[in-house]
Design a protein around this motif. Sequence first.
Motif: not given
Length: 374
Positions: A226-236
């Motif tokens: 959730v704190n990685s770049k992929m995690g930020r895309v998922v949150t978006a």
Amino acid sequence: MLDKLKKLGSLPVVVGCLFISTLYVAICNLAFPEGSALHVSTYTVTLFGKYLCYALLALAVDLVWGYCGILSLGHGAFFALGGYAMGMYLMRQIGDRGVYGNPELPDFMVFLNWDSLPWYWAGTDSFIWTLFLVLAGPGLLAYIFGSMAFRSRVSGVYLSIMTQAMTYALLLAFFRNEMGFGGNNGLTDFKDILGFSLQSDTTRVVLFAVTATFLALGFALCHFIVNSKMGRVVTAIRDSENRVRFIGYKPEHYKVWIFVVSAMLAGVAGALYVPQVGIINPGEFSPLNSIEIVVWVAIGGRGSLYGAIIGALVVSYAKTRFTAIMPEAWLYALGGLFVLVTLLLPKGLAGFVPQLIEKYKQNKTDKKPQEVQS
């Protein structure tokens, strides 16, 4: 103050709490005799181990629901598949100690007059292969289901209904004796794991410690995601999937990826659950179980990771206590608790204290202008 409270859900704090509590329970069980005020019974150790399995399962649901917006009502299926994979290994370890004394076939297969093991039981006497099945079974199902659903842009309540339908279909399938998984009785009467008796107090403590370790690793993995770049895309994607698509990303790829990871975590939770509880049957596929998992996450605090752990532990303990007093009323109590938390604590138990502090600060700020005017 709020910053300090947020740190309570940080990786070092959660892992540290798990380590200290696990060490305390292990020492109190092994070092202090029965009758001592500090003694923790083996039954309690097993109960705590079951709660930690549920916490890992809740963590898996929070990963997809809290951070990606995928409300899955089918994670009980992934949990059960991981449990059945471990159950197959434990059944093979019984050998000729079963009721019918057949060294190759489990008792239920002998009872049904089967001549040989089904092909999908091949290799289940190997612990390494079992670990692969624990991850591959739920992961493959999640990949197939997710690929079809997300690429078809199914979302919202329709996706939730589909996940529940998947779970119910598996429930009906595993109830059939022809499936080769023990029918409605499931898999049980386990003797040992890796050569160690499952009835031993030491084995129970070790299983509890292993479960706590995997919960800590699962939390660390989810925290990293959730704190990685992929995690930020998922949150978006959770906040606005169309915007993410217009930017140039393919949300379905990220949703499939996070869904598969979550399913594997649920499978690991199921595999840890079976040797401690001693049975796995089709009842674990019940849609009601999957709904209860979502309630854990909602009560604990969706989108906070540590809140999912808190919710699973609190509700599971409440269920144990409440069903011993009034078993028929438990579902009403659970539903009432869910409604109360939804109305009064939208951020769950994890957001209760920060919510109180924010209200206190807001009231203090509102009073200051009045004092100046007077």
